[in-house]
Scaffold this active site. Sequence first.
Site, PDB file in Angstrom:
ATOM      1  CD  GLU A 265      -0.807  36.936  65.382  1.00  0.00           C
ATOM      2  OE1 GLU A 265      -1.754  36.126  65.354  1.00  0.00           O
ATOM      3  OE2 GLU A 265      -0.898  38.128  65.089  1.00  0.00           O
ATOM      4  CB  CYS A 302      -4.301  38.767  65.990  1.00  0.00           C
ATOM      5  SG  CYS A 302      -3.605  39.348  64.454  1.00  0.00           S
TER       6      CYS A 302
END
Lengths: 525, 525
Positions: A265, A302
Amino acid sequence: MQPKGVLIIGQETRSGDRDEIRAVNPSTGEALEPTYHGGGGAEVDQACQLALEAFDHFRETGLESRASFLEAIASEIEAIGDALIERAMAETGLPRARLEGERGRTCNQLRLFAAVVRAGEWLDLRHDPALPERDPLPRADLRQRHIALGPVAVFGASNFPLAFSVAGGDTASALAAGCPVVVKGHSAHIGTSELVGAAIQRAVAKCNLPQGVFSLLFGTGAEIGAMLVADPRIKAVGFTGSRRGGQALMSIAQQRPEPIPVYAEMSSINPVFLLPEALQARGAAIADGFVGSLNLGAGQFCTNPGLLFGVKGESLDAFLAASGNALQATAAQTMLTPDIHGAYQAGVAALTDHPKVREVARGPAGEGTCQCQPALFTVDAADFLADASLQAEVFGAAALVVQCRDVDEMTRVAGQLEGQLTATLQMDDGDLAAARTLLPVLERTVGRILANGWPTGVEVCHAMVHGGPFPATSDARTTSVGSAAIRRFLRPVCYQNLPAELLPEPVRDGNPLGVTRLVDGQREG
Amino acid sequence: MQPKGVLIIGQETRSGDRDEIRAVNPSTGEALEPTYHGGGGAEVDQACQLALEAFDHFRETGLESRASFLEAIASEIEAIGDALIERAMAETGLPRARLEGERGRTCNQLRLFAAVVRAGEWLDLRHDPALPERDPLPRADLRQRHIALGPVAVFGASNFPLAFSVAGGDTASALAAGCPVVVKGHSAHIGTSELVGAAIQRAVAKCNLPQGVFSLLFGTGAEIGAMLVADPRIKAVGFTGSRRGGQALMSIAQQRPEPIPVYAEMSSINPVFLLPEALQARGAAIADGFVGSLNLGAGQFCTNPGLLFGVKGESLDAFLAASGNALQATAAQTMLTPDIHGAYQAGVAALTDHPKVREVARGPAGEGTCQCQPALFTVDAADFLADASLQAEVFGAAALVVQCRDVDEMTRVAGQLEGQLTATLQMDDGDLAAARTLLPVLERTVGRILANGWPTGVEVCHAMVHGGPFPATSDARTTSVGSAAIRRFLRPVCYQNLPAELLPEPVRDGNPLGVTRLVDGQREG
């Protein structure tokens, strides 16, 4: 309970013999005790060998004992008490409330996976019974279950010292699947990592599991992580971090004699679409919500909203002014590490110096080291499209507002975006037609679509998707948050005409585990 | 109905302007009419553009209309009638019964996926309703469904001109998932491919679907396939063929600016373990079954049993003798293409010339071109382990029997094998302990484990796994045969707090599709 400065390999602890590692308090610059020494090839080899030796036993643990193990980890983490929070505060500069919340999320996540293990849907049991009389050919008895992939390498992320680190989502889902885990801990919160690692080590012992179910390695630079991913006993990788780091691991994994899946990720700027009616009706409120999300945790998420789209005009001008005011009213926050702070400053400087980008506002500069001074910029859509570097993530509280001629241009630009974790629509009833046009574009581009909220704050639940097309992640077919994350570490195996005595328990006649099965294509239970 | 010598791009047909391609009757060497001209960049571009344009519409077709489309393809293939079988016989040298059976399997497979689409489990619907009062933070409304990845490139396989080719398993599962498909047809059965492609083209038109849902390209060499996999509009790849070919596609896919998943089914020698009690009690019957499976379709199956393990001694000697006799009693069969025949002969020659390998028997040589002369070899376990080249697949009716000192050595050698599609146990009650020791080793190595059968003959059903660790496939987490194959072409998307009017139908309140859902973690329906 204080960290001892050791690596954890099965039930042992040891010091490495490589470079020194010390955590640094980012708000003071002070180096923290104890001093660690990084591990190398010997430690990777030992951890992987123990993991392999533990694999066949651990993957066949019953649903209840696997679930109890996950719960035991949560209890052991809670039992560390305030020492864990204080160590994490010193290592990360994050405030107490955030870290206490993150500990709760980490432990809830382990307990969620315990419930997922018990429910047993992850086994995906299927049985197509024999049809000995079928014409022209009989059908054999065919049974399917899912088994664990094998030992998994997990990389701790800098920005979630608990929830995406040693006992974070990757570890919890890999253990839930039945995979032994070797963690490469993040040096920035090395003491926090050791404390959590020791909690898992205790849980392994209390649950009488083979010691190789868990190990925790540290090391400077990329070497030890590269060795871990290249080790033939490792069968999958979980990583949260930079695009460069994730792509380096993908490359190592693909060049192995046996390539393995990497769940990285990596990079997302989480576009927000300020649709015209909403912007006109409640631009100031949207600006407040935006700045709150942008500046949360100094923007070190994120899902930080780093890119906004609006239609040029008075409403957007007012939004920019309101956002600028809100930004100036924020307080500077300490970033996680000097490196992250340096990268943030470089990213902001590149936007400041960009000939087509205009600065809207900066937040207060703050005092002390590693202070994040929030920044808001704006650019025309045509200029944005002309320079791919404007899509690069600036990790921290920085955002770019792209000014479009109209909703059509907004939709066209949306279609040019790289893959993202999230996209957000700020919309009112009058924006429905525009939202309908955007929706399929966003579905092709992102993992999660929000309306009238903000992308920060990722719920750990069943329906969550924390994923998305490259470069948001290396594998859009999965999520790294939520119960579906267990699937990343499983593969199907089919048993054809095996004698009853040889069949693994989950696929035996009578469904001894009592979990849902697909029998001859029909769902049972 | 005869092939016209054209490529199919949406609802159009056209001739390429590259090298000539003509199918060859492998049993006579005769080149068949018509002459094709391969496509190039223009055709790839046009097919991919149409596929992208069709994508958003096709992926949102309702369950019933998507299922009807798959059924319409099956009907159109059946409507071609005997012309399809005769063309396939001429192009492949395969007998009529085999091809009629394969046509049945192909159409049943399409209908199986129609049923899978209607059942809707593939959507994996999840709903975590909002918890506005939750303390300390409310939970948003979160809904998940799976959507299609995007346009998919499918490569026709040489050895299943119907079931793994233009309308084979990869195409059926990708269409079922809602992905437009661009097929690179195999030149060896180019006319068969065109006939089937035209059937799909007609089904697209009859179902009023956008024309880009399906295209069929041909081309010599690797160029057109490489261009297809590199095209940014392609989002996944399905391939069945050689290890070299599969790895080349994996490499192209990984080096794209946006890497994409490749599902390559490549190389497997399908070990068979002749356990001592079974070998002693019924070695001759096992030998007959073995030679029947080995020689089926001239050994041109991914699941062909190319590697056997037994314990040295009288029983194994008797088995080798019986197998040799059975082999000599077979009839030579025509192989699919001169290239495949040439590679088979080279593989057999390498075994014949190997200093440690002993020839047990050869089958009859046969008359005419491309005749497969079956071959059986034996080698000691230590010599087998010492030379990795002895694990290389020899595509065709060739097998190697590895002689072990005891079951322990057999298990150790099993642990050294590369990933395989299948492993087979020939076992009696007295072999249970040995089988139990082997089972976890095989689970780690293969996708399907059989007892007292033969790996050829892959059932298309729900519990089948036609997959396995590298190099059997590029992705052990999936299967390329059976209903679970649909999952390869899906990814999850989460919708957070979307207004009801904007929600896609599958995730709307009241579950309008009436399919199973996970609501707040509980299974409904």
